[in-house]
Design a protein around this motif. Structure first.
Motif, PDB file in Angstrom:
ATOM      1  N   LEU A  13       0.827  -1.211   0.000  1.00 58.42           N
ATOM      2  CA  LEU A  13       0.000   0.000   0.000  1.00 58.42           C
ATOM      3  C   LEU A  13       0.860   1.259   0.000  1.00 58.42           C
ATOM      4  N   GLN A  14       1.935   1.195   0.720  1.00 57.18           N
ATOM      5  CA  GLN A  14       2.836   2.350   0.731  1.00 57.18           C
ATOM      6  C   GLN A  14       3.308   2.651  -0.693  1.00 57.18           C
ATOM      7  N   LEU A  21       0.755   9.372  -5.866  1.00 55.04           N
ATOM      8  CA  LEU A  21       1.022  10.782  -5.560  1.00 55.04           C
ATOM      9  C   LEU A  21       2.365  11.240  -6.119  1.00 55.04           C
ATOM     10  N   SER A  22       3.010  10.371  -6.896  1.00 52.91           N
ATOM     11  CA  SER A  22       4.361  10.650  -7.412  1.00 52.91           C
ATOM     12  C   SER A  22       5.316  11.061  -6.283  1.00 52.91           C
ATOM     13  N   LEU A  23       5.302  10.284  -5.243  1.00 49.38           N
ATOM     14  CA  LEU A  23       6.191  10.560  -4.091  1.00 49.38           C
ATOM     15  C   LEU A  23       7.116   9.369  -3.862  1.00 49.38           C
ATOM     16  N   LEU A  51      -3.535  12.034   3.395  1.00 53.24           N
ATOM     17  CA  LEU A  51      -2.650  12.262   2.254  1.00 53.24           C
ATOM     18  C   LEU A  51      -3.373  13.021   1.137  1.00 53.24           C
ATOM     19  N   GLY A  52      -4.663  12.682   0.951  1.00 54.95           N
ATOM     20  CA  GLY A  52      -5.441  13.381  -0.065  1.00 54.95           C
ATOM     21  C   GLY A  52      -5.504  14.864   0.247  1.00 54.95           C
ATOM     22  N   GLU A  61     -10.980   9.501  -4.422  1.00 54.43           N
ATOM     23  CA  GLU A  61     -10.335   9.282  -5.723  1.00 54.43           C
ATOM     24  C   GLU A  61      -8.927   8.730  -5.538  1.00 54.43           C
ATOM     25  N   LEU A  62      -8.240   9.270  -4.539  1.00 57.17           N
ATOM     26  CA  LEU A  62      -6.891   8.784  -4.257  1.00 57.17           C
ATOM     27  C   LEU A  62      -6.935   7.295  -3.921  1.00 57.17           C
ATOM     28  N   ALA A  63      -7.884   6.930  -3.040  1.00 60.33           N
ATOM     29  CA  ALA A  63      -7.990   5.527  -2.639  1.00 60.33           C
ATOM     30  C   ALA A  63      -8.277   4.644  -3.846  1.00 60.33           C
TER      31      ALA A  63
END
Ligand code: ARG
Length: 610
Positions: A13-14, A21-23, A51-52, A61-63
């Protein structure tokens, strides 16, 4: 299949969040938790909300994006998004079964072993010669021994360091007093020794402001005596104690012999109590202040030649950049201090024993002392072992044990409660409870002989005290409530011990061979119990990293609750289907193994019958 399924899920998940998120590589936290509601799954990730918000994206949407990126199809059902952006993860039954089979087949119950080959040194007990053990030493001993067991459980070599207060002026004062009064040191009782200690302290008491302040801050007996005796206008008794100390330090054979008698007398009584406590601490762990007496001069020289100690009114001090308080390492009269000895001990533990983790289980009043000590040790380079490993130094500043009145525990007469009286009371309570229960014809203890019942009573009473001590956040003070501690209900040691004993008798009633049975995930309570068991390693490692035994206590309590819920909902011996029956016996057996192992790590025995 790895037993660290939770961390595999977390890692997946990480990565998903980082990609979404392009992180990449930023180490974002997916906030993976055990699911609150098993109907929604086994785990849930709560990371999308925070985080969103932080990265300007709708959490839901992020999820959705994350679950599109994460592939857990080998071990879990398709991931689902719920509510504002929770991600629910439900493991496949086969995944869970495979893990529980693996845990059951492992004699170590899936606890990962440490890869660090350096030893750990745990400073515990720390009694002072000529003094009774009191509840503070009880905590240091119980907590220290539990931590030692935790590290041993993952394969670390542990040095239990009993840093006895057996050297210096306090002892010289007692010895001086005893010799002056002509007492026969061979037949000395600890009480008489204790009285001499108190008299010696009273004799040396003088009015001085520094001393007053130390007392107001409750700096501890050691520090106070040091200050008392530093007072220039020393009394006659102090002068003869100082003379005696010098002779002792120079190795006067007769005095050394007498000094050894004081240690013997103290330790005899200390080990009697420690024997009741079921801790692995014996004479072989004594490495008291006197052990370092020949090291002190060299230690001070090292600080001086390294430019780290400077003169201050004839004394030598180490100064720190970030605070005014200097650390005194040699007095103006040339004498060394409690701190000097502790520096020598740090050098010994890191440089000679090679320990890369030093843990001091000493009450909160000595916080400043350890802060200074660790900083000074880092200045001189003892924060690395000879082979270059970083040394972690931790003080565990445990809280006080309080009476009903919320003040430090005292007896009715106002004196400090001695350890042996406390332990004996706990044992009496345990024995009384066992005797009461065994009078019931249906009790598994019915008809057992006196001695066995007494052993069980001791295991319960001592287990109760230890569990109560370990199940709170260590830094917090706690109220010593014997009634609550020994209760068979609630978050107590006996409650968990009792579950183990009940499972044992359940299993003994099963006449079939269940050893080859297969685990089954039938009822929700069965699944819940297995999921709880599968957390053992994660909880254990978390406890080890945080040095918080209460985490294991809480988890064992939850495990006991999960077992009781299972036992309520799922008949074991009476169920028709034989495969189900054998699978449930096997599950009960695994639960028992984990309960016993967990209690053992806490230093608590598991009675066979209760
Ligand atoms: N004897 C000390 C006291 O009772 C405790 C010793 C703690 N350990 C240490 N390395 N200083 O205050």
């Amino acid at each position: 299949m790895s037993l660290n399924i939770q961390s595999s899920v977390r890692d997946a998940l990480q990565n998903g969040f980082e990609e979404a998120l392009s992180l990449q590589g930023e180490g974002v936290d997916p906030l993976l938790r055990k699911s609150q509601n098993p109907e929604h799954g086994d785990y849930q990730s709560n990371g999308a909300m925070g985080l969103g918000k932080k990265h300007g994206m709708n959490p839901r949407e992020l999820a959705e994006k994350v679950i599109g990126l994460v592939d857990l199809s080998a071990i879990a059902h398709p991931l689902e998004v719920a509510g504002p952006g929770f991600i629910n993860i439900k493991l496949k039954d086969e995944t869970i079964l495979e893990m529980v089979r693996e845990m059951d087949a492992d004699s170590g119950l899936g606890i990962a072993q440490s890869e660090d080959a350096h030893p750990v040194a745990i400073d515990l007990c720390g009694v002072n010669v000529a003094k009774q053990l009191h509840v503070g030493h009880l905590r240091s001993t119980i907590i220290g021994d539990a931590l030692a067991r935790m590290f041993e459980r993952v394969g670390r070599k542990v040095y239990r360091e009993n840093h006895l207060g057996d050297w210096g002026l306090p002892i010289a004062m007692v010895l001086e007093r005893l010799i002056a009064s002509g007492v026969d040191l061979d037949s000395l009782s600890l009480d008489a020794l204790n009285d001499a200690y108190r008299d010696a302290q009273l004799g040396a008491r003088m009015d001085s402001r520094g001393l007053q302040r130390a007392k107001e801050r409750d700096a501890g007996p050691h520090r106070i005596i040091e200050l008392e005796t530093q007072n220039e206008s020393a009394s006659e008794a102090q002068q003869s104690a100082k003379d005696l100390l010098i002779a002792l330090q120079q190795g006067d054979a007769k005095l050394v012999g007498e000094w050894e008698k004081l240690i013997e007398c103290t330790m005899r009584s200390v080990f009697e109590s420690l024997g009741l406590l079921n801790v692995k601490i014996g004479p072989e762990h004594n490495r008291g202040e006197s052990f370092y007496r020949e090291h002190l001069g060299g230690i001070v020289d090292e600080f001086v030649s390294g430019g780290l100690a400077v003169e201050d009114g004839g004394a030598l001090v180490v100064r720190f950049d970030n605070r005014d308080r200097p650390m005194l390492i040699r007095k103006s009269d040339g004498g060394f201090l409690y701190a000097t000895t502790d520096l020598a001990a740090i050098k010994f533990r890191t440089q000679t024993l090679g320990a890369d983790q030093l843990i001091y289980v000493v009450d909160a009043r000595q916080r400043d002392h350890f802060k200074d000590l660790f900083d000074a040790a880092a200045l001189i380079g003892w924060d690395k072992t000879p082979d270059g490993a970083e040394v972690d130094m931790v003080h565990i500043p445990f809280g006080s044990v309080l009476g009903d009145d919320k003040k430090p525990l005292k007896t009715r007469s106002g004196s400090n409660v001695t350890l042996s009286s406390l332990l004996n009371e706990a044992i009496e309570r345990g024995v009384a409870e066992v005797l009461k229960r065994s009078s019931d014809e249906n009790a598994p203890t019915h008809g057992m002989d006196e001695a066995s019942l007494h052993t069980i009573g001791r295991q319960i009473g001592i287990g109760a005290i230890k569990y109560a001590d370990l199940s709170n956040d260590l830094v917090r003070d706690y109220v010593f409530d014997m009634d609550r501690m020994v209760a068979f209900e609630g978050n107590t040691g006996p409650y968990i011990q009792y579950a183990g004993a009940r499972i044992r008798s359940l299993i003994s009633k099963c006449e079939d061979d269940w050893s080859g049975a297969e685990f089954i995930l039938g009822e929700p309570e069965e699944r819940a119990l297995i999921m709880q068991l599968l957390q053992y390693n994660a909880v254990f490692q978390g406890m080890l990293n945080s040095l918080e035994p209460h985490r294991l206590c809480t988890w064992l309590y939850d495990l006991t609750e999960a077992f009781n819920a299972f036992y309520q909902a799922c008949p074991v011996l009476k169920v028709e289907d034989k495969e189900v029956k054998l699978s449930r016996v096997k599950l009960a057996h695994l639960t028992k193994r984990v309960i016993e192992d967990g209690l053992d790590v806490l230093g608590i025995e598991s009675p066979e019958h209760m």
